[in-house]
Design an enzyme around this catalytic site. Sequence first.
Site, mmCIF file in Angstrom:
data_model
loop_
_atom_site.group_PDB
_atom_site.id
_atom_site.type_symbol
_atom_site.label_atom_id
_atom_site.label_comp_id
_atom_site.label_asym_id
_atom_site.label_seq_id
_atom_site.Cartn_x
_atom_site.Cartn_y
_atom_site.Cartn_z
ATOM 1 N N ASP A 334 0.842 -1.187 0.000
ATOM 2 C CA ASP A 334 0.000 0.000 0.000
ATOM 3 C C ASP A 334 0.884 1.245 0.000
ATOM 4 O O ASP A 334 1.951 1.269 0.626
ATOM 5 C CB ASP A 334 -0.887 -0.025 1.248
ATOM 6 C CG ASP A 334 -1.862 1.115 1.305
ATOM 7 O OD1 ASP A 334 -2.640 1.269 0.345
ATOM 8 O OD2 ASP A 334 -1.852 1.852 2.310
ATOM 9 N N GLU A 363 1.873 -0.281 -5.018
ATOM 10 C CA GLU A 363 0.818 0.655 -5.417
ATOM 11 C C GLU A 363 1.459 1.956 -5.866
ATOM 12 O O GLU A 363 2.000 2.712 -5.058
ATOM 13 C CB GLU A 363 -0.148 0.937 -4.267
ATOM 14 C CG GLU A 363 -1.257 1.906 -4.679
ATOM 15 C CD GLU A 363 -2.046 2.491 -3.525
ATOM 16 O OE1 GLU A 363 -3.124 3.066 -3.779
ATOM 17 O OE2 GLU A 363 -1.594 2.381 -2.370
#
Length: 618
Positions: A334, A363
Amino acid sequence: MTDTLLFDPRDERYKSPYGAVSAGTVVHFALRPERAQAFSRAVLTARFESRANELVRIFLPWSGRDGERDVFAGSLPTGDYVGLIFYSFRLEGLDGRTRTLGEYQLTVYDGCEQVPAWFGEGTCYQIFPDRFRRSRIPDPGGMVGGRSVHAAWQEEPEYRPDARGEVRNRDFFGGDLKGVLEQLPYLQSLGVETLYFNPIFEAAENHRYGTADYEHVDPMLGCDADFSALCRAAHARGMRVILDGVFNHTGFVSRYFNGDGFYPQPGAAQSRQSPYYPWFHFQHWPDRFDSWWGIYTLPAVNEGEDSYRDYIIRGEHSIVRRWLQAGADGWRLDVADELPDDFIRELHQAVRAADPNAVVIGEVWEDGSTKIAYGVRRRHILGGHCDGLMNYPFRNGLISFLLGADAACFRDAMETLRENYPPFAFASAMNFLGTHDTPRILTLLGVGSDCRENTKAWRADFRMDAGQRALALARLRLGALVLFAFPGAPTIYYGDEAGMEGFEDPFNRRTFPWGAEDKALTAWYAALGQARKSLLPLRRGDLRWLRAEGRVLAFSRTWEGETVIAAVNAGDAPEQLPLDGAFRDRMSGERFTDTVPLPPLTGRLLTGERCKSASGVV
């Protein structure tokens, strides 16, 4: 005279090898000006960005003629350099005239490590755990966060602020791991080979991005043993499992920060003697602290703190290692841009040490080769960091094409990525049309925008009319065909294949409509997924553009002499595509020779008459 006639970095007559190169490669360049221009000298200037912008100038001597053009050619050694090189050219005439071209980007990566190919070859399915499937209605009593549970699976998620004016995301539907386990046959029917889970660890919020305890599965999802059982069952069906690693921040409600005092052991907010206190940065203890994008419920951690790295990465049973040992096959990081490069590199090393076949996906919302975050050029795909990235440029380019942009714009955007990305990163990109952070793709394709000019209540209640939905479904079938045929991992956001609608969070996170799926759309996705699973050209083949003009996009994938062609007409007028030989449309069963008709809003997945699959001739 255009620059592409002088120099084209995507043509191996001008630059060889194509695209990014591994460290140690000698790159060959050639310029081809018209002889009538009477240039007598050419110079290449290369700027090695990661080497304090060191400039290297190389003389490109005249090396002969190519028809009516002079050829100036030379080579640039990359040595042990890893990073970006920005290069330009200067042509000089005997009369003092000069012409400058550039600057162009050359990505030089560390090619020492072998990146596992499995992720990019197969179909990935993204599961938002609370909303996919529940095996029972849970009792939230005693769980962290003061939760509520919707009695009916079909209810709307809560989006309005509470009495304190906050959107707390504490309403749960109770999706769980056993529910996913029950639906493995369904996922297998879609051709899915990788399950990517949004966070599964204990957390107060339904999205679970504010981790409360990295060491345990959230009790509403099940227990740690349930996760291992799910992994074993998935592996038995040829599927792998990727977990969401949220390592830039924890939850305000967590055993580490413990902002609400739920956990008995003092956290950083209770005591400066807490072992977790060094993980956080306080401007004024305990009430002012760094947090992700200023959201107080997500306190930012200090990734450079040794005790944090020991806990997450370094220890024999660190978080990264223990969940791989429990059955996971990789991590999706993330907000990778907000993790220091050396943190990601160390995490990557720990992942490979625990499982040489595990992957790390980052990400990133832009071109990952050029990304600058906090003033630093990121090393995401230079080797030893991320094996692949979430491919938002693919999503953006494909949606623009489906909504009316010229197909050439999509091709050019993808060629920029293919040129800038190391081959492993291009092949392992996570390609998608939607995620938990974007509006539902069906709604976007039917409405054309995110409709932010309207109120949130309007967006909550909105449903497409019959005409909008029919157009959206036609466009989505085309987009899905391109998605499954393109290099990189085609990734389905749960429910997109079932025809789910909705704008932004939480409307894009409604519960899966079991029993009310759009069965025709699901069948289309299943056919594409099985094609991706069985056709080796789609798994490993090269990429060649056949047509990218106006409303027609067509490209081929070839592997060991066998070719598959993806062709879509996103316009409202009929088109035709010439063929070299006989092909069968895998989606309709029709056979074509020499040319294939493309009616409006039609997509075809064409296989050669004797194209081999993983299991034989198709």
